[in-house]
Scaffold this motif. Structure first.
Motif, PDB file in Angstrom:
ATOM      1  N   ILE A 164       0.832  -1.204   0.000  1.00 28.44           N
ATOM      2  CA  ILE A 164       0.000   0.000   0.000  1.00 28.44           C
ATOM      3  C   ILE A 164       0.867   1.255   0.000  1.00 28.44           C
ATOM      4  O   ILE A 164       0.580   2.233  -0.706  1.00 28.44           O
ATOM      5  CB  ILE A 164      -0.945   0.007   1.217  1.00 28.44           C
ATOM      6  N   THR A 165       1.952   1.236   0.770  1.00 26.33           N
ATOM      7  CA  THR A 165       2.867   2.377   0.794  1.00 26.33           C
ATOM      8  C   THR A 165       3.458   2.628  -0.591  1.00 26.33           C
ATOM      9  O   THR A 165       3.541   3.769  -1.059  1.00 26.33           O
ATOM     10  CB  THR A 165       3.995   2.143   1.811  1.00 26.33           C
ATOM     11  N   ALA A 166       3.843   1.536  -1.251  1.00 20.06           N
ATOM     12  CA  ALA A 166       4.442   1.660  -2.583  1.00 20.06           C
ATOM     13  C   ALA A 166       3.441   2.204  -3.604  1.00 20.06           C
ATOM     14  O   ALA A 166       3.804   2.930  -4.529  1.00 20.06           O
ATOM     15  CB  ALA A 166       4.969   0.306  -3.046  1.00 20.06           C
ATOM     16  N   LEU A 167       2.157   1.876  -3.419  1.00 15.34           N
ATOM     17  CA  LEU A 167       1.122   2.315  -4.361  1.00 15.34           C
ATOM     18  C   LEU A 167       0.383   3.561  -3.868  1.00 15.34           C
ATOM     19  O   LEU A 167      -0.619   3.953  -4.466  1.00 15.34           O
ATOM     20  CB  LEU A 167       0.103   1.182  -4.578  1.00 15.34           C
ATOM     21  N   ALA A 168       0.880   4.162  -2.789  1.00 16.99           N
ATOM     22  CA  ALA A 168       0.151   5.240  -2.128  1.00 16.99           C
ATOM     23  C   ALA A 168      -0.156   6.405  -3.063  1.00 16.99           C
ATOM     24  O   ALA A 168      -1.245   6.980  -3.011  1.00 16.99           O
ATOM     25  CB  ALA A 168       0.939   5.746  -0.922  1.00 16.99           C
ATOM     26  N   VAL A 169       0.774   6.747  -3.914  1.00 16.53           N
ATOM     27  CA  VAL A 169       0.564   7.876  -4.817  1.00 16.53           C
ATOM     28  C   VAL A 169      -0.593   7.591  -5.766  1.00 16.53           C
ATOM     29  O   VAL A 169      -1.422   8.458  -6.059  1.00 16.53           O
ATOM     30  CB  VAL A 169       1.853   8.174  -5.618  1.00 16.53           C
TER      31      VAL A 169
END
Length: 237
Positions: A181-186
Motif C-alpha cells: 500500500i505504501t508503494a502504491l500510495a501515490v
C-alpha cells in the motif's frame, strides 16, 4: 523515508512475539487459556467499537443517534464471503503457515499454524494500517503506523504467550500488505476518500470482531475467507 512506519510495525510484532514466548514459560497452562479468552473478548470489543464508531451518526430528527452503512456491511460481507470461499483464502493462509512451520523447524509445535493465522489476521486487518501506510507513502508521516506498532506489540505479546512462536511470523503479511500500500500510495491517494475509509473501517472492524470470536471459540469462523469483503466495501463506496 517511505516504508519506515511499516518496518517499525514489523519489528514491534517480532519483539512482542519474543517477549510473549519468554513470558509463556513463566505462565501456567491454565492461566494461558484464561488469558487467551480475555484477549479474544478484548479483540471483539475493539472490533465492535470500531464498527459502531462509523455506523452511528448524529441526526437532526430529534433522535440522538442514527445508523448508516447497514447495506454496505451486509452486501460486502455476503459477496466477500462467497468470493472468499471460492478462492479459499483460509486454506492458503494455512498452507503458508504449514510451509513456515516446516522451514523454521517447528514441526513439533501443534499451535504454530493457528498462532500464525490468528495473529496475522488480527494485526493485518483494519483501516489503521491502510491509512497509516498511505500517510507513510505520500507524506512520509509514520505517526499512525508507530501507534499501530505499539498496539500490535501488546496484542502479539499476549497471543504469543498462549499460542507460541507462530505469532511472531505475523510480521510477514503485515510487512507485505502495508508495504504494498505504501508503494502504491501515490496511485491510491485519489481514491482514499472519506466514504471509502469509512467503509473499510466498518467492514475491517467486523472482521477483527470475528477474529476475537475465534480466540474465544476456536475455528468458529473462517476469517480469511471474509477478506474479499474489504474489496467489495471499497467498490461500493
Amino acid at each position: 523515508m517511505s516504508g519506515l512506519g511499516t518496518l517499525i510495525n514489523a519489528l514491534a510484532i517480532i519483539a512482542g512475539g519474543i517477549v510473549g514466548i519468554c513470558c509463556k514459560k513463566l505462565i501456567k497452562e491454565r492461566y494461558q487459556e484464561t488469558i487467551m479468552k480475555a484477549t479474544g473478548f478484548s479483540v471483539m470489543f475493539l472490533g465492535a467499537g470500531g464498527t459502531f464508531s462509523k455506523m452511528l451518526v448524529t441526526t437532526k430528527s430529534g433522535l440522538p443517534l442514527d445508523t448508516t452503512g447497514s447495506m454496505t456491511i451486509v452486501l460486502s460481507m455476503v459477496i466477500g464471503a462467497f468470493a472468499g470461499e471460492i478462492i479459499d483464502l483460509d486454506h492458503q493462509f494455512e498452507r503458508f503457515g504449514s510451509w513456515l512451520k516446516h522451514k523454521t523447524g517447528s514441526d513439533g509445535d501443534n499451535q504454530f499454524i493457528n498462532g500464525f493465522v490468528t495473529a496475522s489476521l488480527t494485526v493485518s486487518i483494519g483501516a489503521m494500517g491502510i491509512m497509516g501506510a498511505i500517510q507513510d507513502g505520500i507524506y512520509g508521516d509514520h505517526t499512525t503506523l508507530v501507534a499501530k506498532a505499539i498496539l500490535d506489540f501488546v496484542i502479539v505479546l499476549i497471543m504469543a504467550s498462549s499460542m507460541g512462536k507462530g505469532c511472531i511470523f505475523s510480521f510477514i503479511p503485515v510487512a507485505a500488505w502495508q508495504g504494498l500500500i505504501t508503494a502504491l500510495a501515490v496511485v491510491l491517494s485519489g481514491y482514499m476518500t472519506a466514504p471509502v475509509l469509512n467503509s473499510l473501517s466498518m467492514v475491517g472492524n467486523i472482521l477483527i470482531f470475528c477474529v476475537g470470536v475465534n480466540l474465544v471459540w476456536p475455528k468458529t469462523i473462517k476469517v480469511a475467507n471474509l477478506l474479499p469483503a474489504l474489496i467489495v466495501a471499497v467498490l461500493m463506496a
